[in-house]
Design a protein around this motif. Structure first.
Motif, PDB file in Angstrom:
ATOM      1  N   GLY A 204      23.304 -13.868  11.953  1.00 45.24           N
ATOM      2  CA  GLY A 204      22.440 -14.910  12.605  1.00 45.24           C
ATOM      3  C   GLY A 204      22.237 -14.386  13.957  1.00 45.24           C
ATOM      4  N   VAL A 205      21.430 -15.374  14.675  1.00 49.85           N
ATOM      5  CA  VAL A 205      21.054 -15.203  16.026  1.00 49.85           C
ATOM      6  C   VAL A 205      21.597 -16.580  16.840  1.00 49.85           C
ATOM      7  N   VAL A 206      22.028 -16.080  18.025  1.00 51.11           N
ATOM      8  CA  VAL A 206      22.548 -17.565  19.076  1.00 51.11           C
ATOM      9  C   VAL A 206      21.240 -17.549  19.679  1.00 51.11           C
ATOM     10  N   LEU A 207      20.783 -18.860  20.137  1.00 51.34           N
ATOM     11  CA  LEU A 207      19.807 -19.116  21.210  1.00 51.34           C
ATOM     12  C   LEU A 207      20.344 -20.485  21.915  1.00 51.34           C
ATOM     13  N   ASP A 208      20.241 -20.138  23.160  1.00 51.15           N
ATOM     14  CA  ASP A 208      20.583 -21.581  24.024  1.00 51.15           C
ATOM     15  C   ASP A 208      22.238 -21.995  23.420  1.00 51.15           C
ATOM     16  N   GLY A 209      23.176 -20.846  22.797  1.00 56.33           N
ATOM     17  CA  GLY A 209      24.422 -21.309  22.865  1.00 56.33           C
ATOM     18  C   GLY A 209      24.484 -21.888  21.212  1.00 56.33           C
ATOM     19  N   ASP A 300      13.166 -14.229  10.915  1.00 54.18           N
ATOM     20  CA  ASP A 300      12.994 -12.956  11.531  1.00 54.18           C
ATOM     21  C   ASP A 300      14.193 -13.171  12.804  1.00 54.18           C
ATOM     22  N   LEU A 301      15.531 -12.624  12.593  1.00 52.50           N
ATOM     23  CA  LEU A 301      16.330 -12.775  13.580  1.00 52.50           C
ATOM     24  C   LEU A 301      16.073 -12.003  14.694  1.00 52.50           C
ATOM     25  N   VAL A 302      15.724 -10.669  14.599  1.00 53.50           N
ATOM     26  CA  VAL A 302      15.458  -9.997  15.760  1.00 53.50           C
ATOM     27  C   VAL A 302      14.326 -10.367  16.632  1.00 53.50           C
ATOM     28  N   ARG A 303      13.255 -10.594  15.943  1.00 59.56           N
ATOM     29  CA  ARG A 303      12.110 -11.116  16.662  1.00 59.56           C
ATOM     30  C   ARG A 303      12.527 -12.394  17.674  1.00 59.56           C
ATOM     31  N   MET A 304      13.482 -13.140  17.226  1.00 61.40           N
ATOM     32  CA  MET A 304      13.796 -14.520  17.768  1.00 61.40           C
ATOM     33  C   MET A 304      14.346 -14.079  19.085  1.00 61.40           C
ATOM     34  N   PHE A 305      15.522 -13.050  18.922  1.00 65.49           N
ATOM     35  CA  PHE A 305      16.236 -12.626  19.798  1.00 65.49           C
ATOM     36  C   PHE A 305      15.662 -11.827  20.859  1.00 65.49           C
ATOM     37  N   VAL A 306      14.732 -10.954  20.527  1.00 69.52           N
ATOM     38  CA  VAL A 306      14.071 -10.052  21.556  1.00 69.52           C
ATOM     39  C   VAL A 306      13.099 -11.193  22.423  1.00 69.52           C
ATOM     40  N   ARG A 307      12.555 -12.028  21.901  1.00 69.12           N
ATOM     41  CA  ARG A 307      11.618 -13.058  22.812  1.00 69.12           C
ATOM     42  C   ARG A 307      12.520 -13.690  23.765  1.00 69.12           C
ATOM     43  N   ALA A 308      13.632 -14.200  23.020  1.00 64.91           N
ATOM     44  CA  ALA A 308      14.604 -14.899  24.200  1.00 64.91           C
ATOM     45  C   ALA A 308      15.105 -14.020  25.154  1.00 64.91           C
ATOM     46  N   ALA A 309      15.438 -12.548  24.827  1.00 57.62           N
ATOM     47  CA  ALA A 309      16.019 -11.500  25.787  1.00 57.62           C
ATOM     48  C   ALA A 309      14.912 -11.240  26.876  1.00 57.62           C
ATOM     49  N   CYS A 310      13.843 -11.396  26.453  1.00 56.26           N
ATOM     50  CA  CYS A 310      12.714 -10.737  27.319  1.00 56.26           C
ATOM     51  C   CYS A 310      12.093 -12.149  28.393  1.00 56.26           C
ATOM     52  N   GLU A 312      11.379 -15.595  27.048  1.00 55.35           N
ATOM     53  CA  GLU A 312      10.587 -16.566  26.584  1.00 55.35           C
ATOM     54  C   GLU A 312      11.521 -17.839  26.285  1.00 55.35           C
ATOM     55  N   SER A 313      10.738 -19.132  26.627  1.00 55.50           N
ATOM     56  CA  SER A 313      11.568 -20.093  26.344  1.00 55.50           C
ATOM     57  C   SER A 313      12.103 -20.292  24.740  1.00 55.50           C
ATOM     58  N   VAL A 314      13.367 -20.764  24.462  1.00 55.38           N
ATOM     59  CA  VAL A 314      13.839 -20.911  23.278  1.00 55.38           C
ATOM     60  C   VAL A 314      13.064 -21.959  22.433  1.00 55.38           C
ATOM     61  N   ALA A 315      12.539 -23.046  23.159  1.00 50.38           N
ATOM     62  CA  ALA A 315      11.926 -24.185  22.668  1.00 50.38           C
ATOM     63  C   ALA A 315      10.675 -23.661  22.035  1.00 50.38           C
ATOM     64  N   ASP A 316       9.946 -22.881  22.605  1.00 49.65           N
ATOM     65  CA  ASP A 316       8.628 -22.251  22.147  1.00 49.65           C
ATOM     66  C   ASP A 316       9.233 -21.327  20.985  1.00 49.65           C
ATOM     67  N   ILE A 317      10.122 -20.484  20.974  1.00 50.64           N
ATOM     68  CA  ILE A 317      10.494 -19.782  20.119  1.00 50.64           C
ATOM     69  C   ILE A 317      10.774 -20.615  18.621  1.00 50.64           C
ATOM     70  N   LEU A 318      11.480 -21.517  18.846  1.00 51.92           N
ATOM     71  CA  LEU A 318      11.924 -22.213  17.629  1.00 51.92           C
ATOM     72  C   LEU A 318      10.607 -23.104  17.069  1.00 51.92           C
TER      73      LEU A 318
END
Length: 416
Positions: A204-209, A300-310, A312-318
Motif C-alpha cells: 500500500g501507500v501512506v499519504l498524510d499518515g 497506481d501506488l508508485v505514482r501516488m507516492f512519487v507525486r507526494a514526495a515531489c 504535490e498536494s495529497v488532496a489533489d492526488i486523491l
C-alpha cells in the motif's frame, strides 16, 4: 538504488511518465551510465559504506534541485530516509527505516505496540542460540536480521543443522553480502516460532499518515525448510480477511509515525487462522507486485507516492488518481530458479501467448546461479494475466504460469 534495477522497470517508468528526472546513485556496471531513463548516474564503489551513499545522495539532490531521494530497494531505505532528513523533508522517517531494516527491532516494535507477532530470540553467539533452541524446542525458524526476499531463512529441525546455518549467516555478515550488513551488529540473527498457515504479502501507500491498500497477494504455501518466493497471485483468495490485514498495517504505520511512504508487510496465519506479522518495510514490493496491483485494481501506488514526495498536494492526488476498484483479472508471478551456468535466458515463445505479461531475465547468459538448498538466486521473473471470475481458485492461474514457464528460451547447464 545501489543494485537490483532489473526488477524495477515499472517503478521507474511511473516516474518517467510523470516527467520526473531520475538521478541515479548506484554500484551497477558502467553501462548504466548510458541508460536513457537516467538524467545522470553517480557511480560509487560496491564496498562504499552507507554514509558515502547518503552524502552522495544529498549532494546530487542539492546540485539538481531535487525534491526527494527515493528508493524501491529494501537494502537502501536507510540511505533514502537519512538523505531526505538531511534535505529537510519533514516526512522523512530515519528511525522507522532503522526498524524496518532490522528484524530484531521489528519484533521488539511489534511486541511493544501489541501488534500480532511471534515468539523470538535474538542471536549473538552460536552456542547460546543452540541452547535457546533446545530450551524452546525445535523446529524453529532461523533468519538473518538484515537480509531480504527470504534469503537464508530456514526451518531448522536439529542442532547440527542450526550450527551450520548460523555459520552461513556469519559469513554473510563478514562478507557484507548483497548490502545486507554494513556494520557489525551485536545481534545478527533471530530464532522464531514457526507459523503453519497461509502466507501473504500486502502492499500500500501512506499519504498524510493514512494507509491506502493496494493489494494482498497470495504466495505459494511452503512448509520449509526453505521459503523460496513464488506464485504471487491476485486477487487475494480470502477477501473477507482484507479488513484484518489492513488494520494490522494501519497499526504498524501509525506506530512508526509515518506520514509519507510506500508500505509492504509479509504476514502468515497461525494454527488458529489469525494473521501475524512476519516482517514489514517502508517500501513497495520489488518485481511484479506493483505491476499486478495496477493491472488488477487500477490503483497506481508508485505514482501516488512519487507525486507526494515531489511536493504535490495529497488532496489533489486523491482526486486525480484512480482509487482501488474491484478486480478485473487474475495475475500470477512465477519465479524461475535454477542451478548452474546460464546459457540462454529470454522470453522465447512464451511472449506470443495472450497470457504473457512480462519476463525479467534476472540472470545474464554467462553467469552462475544457485537456488534451493544451495542458494537463493532468481534466474528470471515471469508474469502472466488471464480472465477471472469471483471465487476462482488461484490454482487456475498457477497452472497457466507453470505451463508458460516451460516455453521460455531458457537453458542452464551444470557448472563445471
Amino acid at each position: 538504488m545501489r543494485a537490483r534495477l532489473i526488477g524495477l522497470v515499472d517503478h521507474m517508468q511511473a516516474m518517467l511518465d510523470l516527467g520526473v528526472d531520475i538521478h541515479l546513485i548506484t554500484v551497477e556496471a558502467p553501462h548504466v551510465s548510458i541508460d536513457p531513463r537516467f538524467a545522470s548516474v553517480t557511480q560509487l564503489p560496491r564496498q562504499a559504506p552507507q554514509e558515502e551513499f547518503v552524502a552522495a545522495a544529498v549532494l546530487v539532490a542539492k546540485e539538481q534541485g531535487a525534491a526527494a531521494v527515493i528508493t524501491f530497494v529494501e537494502m537502501d531505505i536507510e540511505i533514502a530516509e537519512t538523505a531526505n532528513a538531511a534535505m529537510g523533508n519533514t516526512w522523512a522517517a530515519v528511525e522507522a527505516a532503522h526498524i524496518c531494516r532490522d528484524k530484531l527491532r521489528q519484533r521488539t516494535f511489534l511486541a511493544e505496540h501489541g501488534i500480532p507477532t511471534v515468539w523470538f530470540h535474538p542471536v549473538s553467539d552460536i552456542d547460546t542460540a543452540v541452547a535457546a533452541a533446545a530450551a524452546r524446542g525445535l523446529p524453529l525458524i532461523l533468519k538473518p536480521t538484515r537480509a531480504a526476499a527470504s534469503e537464508y531463512v530456514e526451518l531448522i529441525d536439529n542442532p547440527d543443522r542450526l550450527r551450520a546455518a548460523l555459520r552461513q549467516i556469519q559469513d554473510v555478515v563478514r562478507d557484507r553480502r548483497a548490502f545486507y550488513y554494513d556494520n557489525a551488529e551485536r545481534d545478527w540473527a533471530l530464532l522464531e516460532e514457526y507459523l503453519p498457515g497461509q502466507e501473504v504479502t500486502l502492499d500500500g501507500v501512506v499519504l498524510d499518515g493514512e494507509f491506502i491498500l493496494g493489494g494482498v497477494h497470495n504466495k505459494r504455501h511452503s512448509t520449509g525448510p526453505y521459503f523460496d518466493e513464488d506464485l504471487y497471485t491476485l486477487p487475494f483468495d480470502k477477501p473477507e480477511h482484507e479488513a484484518e490485514l489492513v488494520d494490522i498495517a494501519t497499526r504498524i504505520v501509525r506506530g512508526l509515525g509515518m506520514r509519507l511512504c510506500m508500505f509492504n508487510a509479509e504476514l502468515r496465519a497461525d494454527a488458529d487462522g489469525r494473521y501475524r506479522v512476519i516482517e514489514f518495510s517502508i517500501r513497495v514490493s520489488g518485481g511484479h507486485p506493483y505491476r499486478h496491483i495496477k493491472d488488477v485494481y487500477s490503483i497506481d501506488l508508485v505514482r501516488m507516492f512519487v507525486r507526494a514526495a515531489c511536493g504535490e498536494s495529497v488532496a489533489d492526488i486523491l482526486v486525480q488518481e484512480n482509487h482501488r476498484r474491484p478486480p478485473r483479472m487474475t495475475v500470477c508471478a512465477k519465479v524461475i530458479y535454477a542451478n548452474g551456468h546460464v546459457v540462454r535466458n529470454s522470453p522465447g515463445e512464451a511472449m506470443h501467448s495472450p497470457y504473457f505479461r512480462v519476463y525479467f531475465p534476472t540472470a545474464r547468459p554467462g553467469t552462475e546461479v544457485v537456488a534451493g538448498a544451495r542458494g537463493f538466486d532468481y534466474t528470471g521473473l515471469l508474469s502472466v494475466w488471464m480472465p477471472w471470475q469471483p471465487g476462482q481458485d488461484p490454482a487456475v492461474v498457477h497452472a497457466v504460469a507453470t505451463d508458460l514457464a516451460t516455453k521460455l528460451d531458457f537453458e542452464v547447464r551444470p557448472s563445471r
